[in-house]
Write an enzyme that holds these catalytic residues in place. Structure first.
Site, PDB file in Angstrom:
ATOM      1  N   GLY A 106      38.019  39.831  51.235  1.00  0.00           N
ATOM      2  CA  GLY A 106      38.663  39.212  52.402  1.00  0.00           C
ATOM      3  C   GLY A 106      37.819  39.199  53.662  1.00  0.00           C
ATOM      4  N   LYS A 165      41.501  31.329  41.526  1.00  0.00           N
ATOM      5  CA  LYS A 165      42.246  30.492  40.573  1.00  0.00           C
ATOM      6  C   LYS A 165      41.939  29.031  40.888  1.00  0.00           C
ATOM      7  CE  LYS A 165      45.033  33.576  38.516  1.00  0.00           C
ATOM      8  NZ  LYS A 165      44.032  34.642  38.633  1.00  0.00           N
ATOM      9  N   HIS A 190      32.661  27.579  49.334  1.00  0.00           N
ATOM     10  CA  HIS A 190      31.876  27.774  48.106  1.00  0.00           C
ATOM     11  C   HIS A 190      30.479  28.296  48.467  1.00  0.00           C
ATOM     12  CE1 HIS A 190      30.801  27.155  43.919  1.00  0.00           C
ATOM     13  NE2 HIS A 190      29.630  26.726  44.365  1.00  0.00           N
TER      14      HIS A 190
HETATM   15  C1  GRF Z   1      32.671  34.157  49.303  1.00  0.00           C
HETATM   16  O1  GRF Z   1      31.360  34.363  48.933  1.00  0.00           O
HETATM   17  C2  GRF Z   1      33.060  32.727  49.072  1.00  0.00           C
HETATM   18  O2  GRF Z   1      32.009  31.843  49.217  1.00  0.00           O
HETATM   19  C3  GRF Z   1      33.517  32.739  47.637  1.00  0.00           C
HETATM   20  O3  GRF Z   1      34.144  33.978  47.479  1.00  0.00           O
HETATM   21  C4  GRF Z   1      33.622  34.922  48.399  1.00  0.00           C
HETATM   22  C5  GRF Z   1      34.767  35.552  49.136  1.00  0.00           C
HETATM   23  O4  GRF Z   1      34.369  36.650  49.890  1.00  0.00           O
HETATM   24  N1  GRF Z   1      34.338  31.600  47.346  1.00  0.00           N
HETATM   25  P1  GRF Z   1      35.432  37.466  50.757  1.00  0.00           P
HETATM   26  O5  GRF Z   1      36.537  37.932  49.833  1.00  0.00           O
HETATM   27  O6  GRF Z   1      35.961  36.521  51.804  1.00  0.00           O
HETATM   28  O7  GRF Z   1      34.681  38.588  51.360  1.00  0.00           O
END
Ligand code: GRF
Length: 209
Positions: A15, A93, A111
């Site tokens: 998060g 998901k 992403h």
């Molecule tokens: C990030 O690297 C994002 O690009 C990917 O999942 C990760 C989430 O990180 N989709 P966090 O849980 O917000 O620290």
């Protein structure tokens, strides 16, 4: 008519991107209200962070008993909240097409690569960075895009690039990319909430007037 826009954040992991959005809201650099955080993991850092900031949380876990109805439950929850924007920040998901189509241009995803490279089914988390390094690419980055039925293929809202070092591995790349993701997601939410853009094919074109 609501003045402050409501956003809902879907997150499965630690998060840190949610935290960046919370911080931006609290410091006034993002004019939005985080109406809810929804997680598909009971022990996610995202839920803890949301709770610390008194943001309503919902946990929706996919299991044997709701395998077919899982996304109906998610839809019901989102419909009740009726957000202006749904932000997928590390949500693990893949939304089915019918659900995405209920919220046209209202769902964005973060992403960890420069799409359209290194995206699609199977490209998530450190797997993305491993593939990037294996490919020999010298530049990577992060992308925020609108979610469409085709995974990681929707119109690109914003991107940030990062040079890959010879000694990078998936872990170091993820670490160095993280602060870029944090500023990117906040900028993208801000931008999308202004509504000052139009979609031309797969392009997001900023309206200048
Ligand atoms: C990030 O690297 C994002 O690009 C990917 O999942 C990760 C989430 O990180 N989709 P966090 O849980 O917000 O620290």
């Amino acid at each position: 008519m609501r003045s402050v826009k409501n956003i809902v954040i879907l997150a499965s992991g630690k998060g840190s991107n949610l935290q960046a959005i919370i911080d931006a809201v609290e410091t006034g650099s993002l004019d939005a209200n985080i109406a809810a955080v929804i997680s598909d993991k009971r022990d996610s850092g995202a839920l803890e962070r949301a709770a610390k900031h008194s943001i309503p949380t919902f946990v929706l876990i996919r299991n044997q008993s709701n395998r077919d109805t899982y996304f109906n439950l998610l839809y019901e929850r989102l419909r009740e909240i009726d957000p202006d924007l749904i932000v997928l920040a590390g949500f693990m998901k893949i939304m089915p097409a019918w659900l995405v189509e209920k919220f046209p241009l209202k769902v964005i995803n973060l992403h960890p690569s420069l799409l359209p490279c290194f995206g699609g089914p199977g490209f998530y988390g450190h797997k993305v960075h491993e593939k990037v390094i294996e490919s020999g690419a010298k530049i990577t980055g992060c992308t925020v895009h609108f979610v469409t039925p085709d995974v990681d293929s929707g119109p690109i809202v914003l991107q940030k690039a990062l040079e890959i070092r010879d000694n990078d591995d998936a872990v170091s790349l993820a670490e160095r990319l993280s602060p870029l993701e944090h500023s990117l997601i906040v900028d993208a939410v801000n931008f999308v909430l202004t509504g000052k853009f139009q979609i031309d094919g797969n392009r997001v074109i900023r309206k200048t007037l």
